[in-house]
Write a protein that holds these residues in place. Structure first.
Motif, PDB file in Angstrom:
ATOM      1  N   ASP A   1       0.874  -1.327  -0.276  1.00  0.00           N
ATOM      2  CA  ASP A   1       0.305  -0.052   0.135  1.00  0.00           C
ATOM      3  C   ASP A   1       0.586   1.050   0.026  1.00  0.00           C
ATOM      4  N   LEU A   2       1.070   1.619  -1.003  1.00  0.00           N
ATOM      5  CA  LEU A   2       1.702   2.828  -0.998  1.00  0.00           C
ATOM      6  C   LEU A   2       1.565   4.279  -0.719  1.00  0.00           C
ATOM      7  N   GLN A   3       0.603   3.902  -0.629  1.00  0.00           N
ATOM      8  CA  GLN A   3      -0.326   6.277  -0.363  1.00  0.00           C
ATOM      9  C   GLN A   3       0.081   5.544   1.828  1.00  0.00           C
ATOM     10  N   ALA A   4      -0.743   3.720   2.057  1.00  0.00           N
ATOM     11  CA  ALA A   4      -0.728   4.355   3.256  1.00  0.00           C
ATOM     12  C   ALA A   4       0.752   4.540   3.666  1.00  0.00           C
TER      13      ALA A   4
ATOM     14  N   GLU B   1       3.835   6.533   1.977  1.00  0.00           N
ATOM     15  CA  GLU B   1       3.909   7.387   2.113  1.00  0.00           C
ATOM     16  C   GLU B   1       3.577   8.380   3.859  1.00  0.00           C
ATOM     17  N   ARG B   2       2.329   7.827   3.760  1.00  0.00           N
ATOM     18  CA  ARG B   2       1.862   8.698   5.294  1.00  0.00           C
ATOM     19  C   ARG B   2       3.029   8.414   5.962  1.00  0.00           C
TER      20      ARG B   2
ATOM     21  N   ARG C   1       8.219  10.931  -7.685  1.00  0.00           N
ATOM     22  CA  ARG C   1       7.398  10.188  -8.345  1.00  0.00           C
ATOM     23  C   ARG C   1       6.946   9.965  -9.567  1.00  0.00           C
TER      24      ARG C   1
ATOM     25  N   GLU D   1       6.651   6.265 -12.585  1.00  0.00           N
ATOM     26  CA  GLU D   1       4.981   5.016 -12.760  1.00  0.00           C
ATOM     27  C   GLU D   1       5.574   4.899 -14.298  1.00  0.00           C
TER      28      GLU D   1
ATOM     29  N   HIS E   1       5.309   1.622  -9.754  1.00  0.00           N
ATOM     30  CA  HIS E   1       5.093   2.827  -8.834  1.00  0.00           C
ATOM     31  C   HIS E   1       5.961   3.131  -7.619  1.00  0.00           C
TER      32      HIS E   1
ATOM     33  N   LEU F   1       7.790   5.937  -4.988  1.00  0.00           N
ATOM     34  CA  LEU F   1       8.096   7.126  -4.135  1.00  0.00           C
ATOM     35  C   LEU F   1       9.332   7.427  -3.514  1.00  0.00           C
TER      36      LEU F   1
ATOM     37  N   SER G   1       6.155  -0.518  -5.113  1.00  0.00           N
ATOM     38  CA  SER G   1       5.284  -0.707  -5.680  1.00  0.00           C
ATOM     39  C   SER G   1       4.336  -1.465  -7.380  1.00  0.00           C
TER      40      SER G   1
END
Length: 134
Positions: free
Chosen positions: A16-19, A21-22, A35, A37, A46, A48, A66
């Motif tokens: 989970d790339l967004q999680a 990142e957070r 970023r 892609e 993807h 980051l 990811s």
């Protein structure tokens, strides 16, 4: 014989790339540098690119990668280490963001360091290091 000029980057694969990142920006204070892609199908990727605030290349980067169309390997493929000024404050912030303690802080005076190991919310190992005073 190859001469290594400098350490460049560490990459870990996350589900989970967004999680992720957070967690790494919120709990550890890294900043997003870029970023990437590209690819398609199982090769869709993807990335980051993160770094320590205020540092600029050639300073090392920490990269979250990811592959949304294929299974993520089990965590534990790498240990990522970060120097911190205040071990307890860094641990408190990371734990509040979902990290768990793997090894509580210990002093290693022969190396002038205090260290601890955490697992990020997706199970990746993080080593926190703080220089001992004196």
């Amino acid at each position: 014989m190859t001469n290594i000029m400098a350490f460049s980057l560490t990459k870990i694969e996350v589900q989970d790339l967004q999680a992720a990142e957070r967690f790494y920006t919120g709990a550890l204070g890294l900043e997003v540098r870029g970023r990437v892609e590209f690819g398609e199908g199982e090769r869709l990727m993807h990335e980051l690119i993160l770094g320590v605030p205020g540092s600029r290349p050639p300073a090392p980067s920490f990269i979250l990668i990811s592959y949304p169309n294929k299974a993520c390997p089990a965590p534990g493929e790498a240990t990522v280490g970060f120097m911190v000024e205040d071990m307890e404050a860094a641990m408190d912030k990371a734990i509040a963001a979902g990290a768990t303690i793997e090894i509580p802080p210990i002093d290693v005076p022969e190396h002038g360091l205090r260290l601890a190991f955490l697992l990020d919310p997706q199970g990746h190992r993080i080593e926190l290091l703080q220089q001992l005073k004196g």
